[in-house]
Write a protein that holds these residues in place. Structure first.
Motif, PDB file in Angstrom:
ATOM      1  N   VAL A  20       2.304   1.863  -3.439  1.00  0.00           N
ATOM      2  CA  VAL A  20       1.279   2.385  -4.352  1.00  0.00           C
ATOM      3  C   VAL A  20       1.068   3.877  -4.097  1.00  0.00           C
ATOM      4  N   ASP A  77       0.840  -1.210   0.000  1.00  0.00           N
ATOM      5  CA  ASP A  77       0.000   0.000   0.000  1.00  0.00           C
ATOM      6  C   ASP A  77       0.871   1.255   0.000  1.00  0.00           C
ATOM      7  N   GLU A 134       3.934   5.803  -5.500  1.00  0.00           N
ATOM      8  CA  GLU A 134       3.849   5.858  -6.965  1.00  0.00           C
ATOM      9  C   GLU A 134       2.861   6.931  -7.408  1.00  0.00           C
ATOM     10  N   ARG A 135       1.735   7.023  -6.709  1.00  0.00           N
ATOM     11  CA  ARG A 135       0.736   8.043  -7.065  1.00  0.00           C
ATOM     12  C   ARG A 135       1.276   9.441  -6.822  1.00  0.00           C
TER      13      ARG A 135
END
Length: 336
Positions: free
Chosen positions: A282, A279, A285-286
């Motif tokens: 992620v 999580d 990355e965003r």
């Protein structure tokens, strides 16, 4: 002063500032080795005053001398002159901390950190090489003083606050550090081959869950250095030689005599990424995607785009090179 010199761990004040030890108690007469092994705060403050000699303001004069030596070690941080400076109240980066500590196993010689070992042309001709053309080391402190410091700091690992950093068969020395309210936890240590600095803390300056330098930082340092020394010829630390071998743990009865001992800590990351770890990746990355879009919009205007950067920490070698070998001709905080 020598490692066996006696100092008194007792109340001391500079103006209205009176430092306290971690356990809020005093030990009376102790050697310098015992003081650093147990990370006693009062002793370095008293030493800083003693350094000032007969000056009208000995505490301030002593801190001036401390700053002078820190500069010789390569520290470029501001180092504000405050009464608590002798116990590490001034901010120092992880990299500068590692570089400064490399002076001890380097027989008192300090060098500037570097990432490039050599430069060659497209045809392979050597243009520049650090150990030949780079800045030569400077003698920051006498080799004998560096040896005394290594001898004292080896006790921090073998029997003091950094026992979790000890590596069997590899001489090790270093110092733990923990700041007020447990906001920062450090361990900076070295072997005859490498110097490594580890810091833990929160980016928002909030306290940790009572983390000290001798806990997770020392354990992390140990795990990193176990991997770093695999396949490397272990070198001695001037001042302590090859050190004392740690006692062997009891082996199961079914293990044959003479069988190789398995390291207690298995190097390398866990084989499975946890859901929480996934999580976090992620989310990162965003964030990078969003930052990239913003940078792209900015670059389309008259203003130059600001690069999106990320940081990584690496530990320098004893002489602060990026290779695994020492140079034949030597080229290379916060505390409690």
């Amino acid at each position: 002063y020598k490692p066996t010199s006696i100092v008194v761990d007792g109340p001391v004040c500079i103006g209205n500032w009176c430092p306290q030890n971690y356990g809020h108690s005093y030990s009376g007469s102790v050697t310098l080795t015992q003081a650093i092994t147990r990370s006693i705060n009062v002793v370095p403050v008293k030493l800083s005053i003693a350094l000032g000699g007969k000056s009208p303001n000995p505490a301030k004069a002593g801190r001036v001398k401390i700053t002078e030596v820190a500069r010789k070690f390569g520290l470029t941080a501001p180092l504000p002159d405050t009464p608590s400076m002798p116990i590490g109240s001034d901010e120092v980066t992880v990299l500068e901390h590692a570089v400064a500590y490399a002076t001890f196993p380097n027989r008192g010689k300090a060098v500037k950190p570097h990432a490039v070992l050599e430069v060659r042309t497209g045809t392979g001709d050597l243009v520049w090489r650090f150990d030949r053309d780079g800045k030569k080391p400077t003698q920051a402190i006498p080799a004998s003083v560096a040896a005394d410091m290594a001898e004292m700091m080896s006790h921090v690992v073998s029997e003091g606050t950094a026992r979790r950093a000890a590596i069997d068969g590899i001489p090790t020395a270093g110092k733990t550090g923990t700041t007020n309210a447990y906001r920062d936890a450090w361990f900076v240590g070295y072997t005859g081959n490498f110097t490594c600095a580890v810091w833990y803390g929160n980016d928002d300056y909030s306290p940790t869950n009572r983390m000290t330098g001798g806990s997770l930082p020392a354990q992390t340092w140990h795990d990193i250095m176990v991997v770093a020394h695999q396949g490397v010829e272990v070198k001695e630390i001037p001042g302590i030689g090859m050190g004392a071998k740690l006692p062997q743990p009891a082996q199961p009865a079914n293990v044959a005599a003479g069988a190789p001992r398995v390291l207690d800590t298995k190097p390398g990351p866990p084989p499975v990424l946890t859901k929480r770890g996934a999580d976090i990746l992620v989310r990162v990355e965003r964030l990078l995607d969003e930052a990239g879009k913003v940078a792209g919009k900015t670059s389309s205007s008259d203003q130059p785009a600001k690069p999106v950067t990320s940081g990584a920490l690496a530990f320098p070698e004893n002489y602060v090179t990026a290779a695994g070998e020492q140079q034949a001709a030597p080229p290379a905080g916060r505390k409690n």
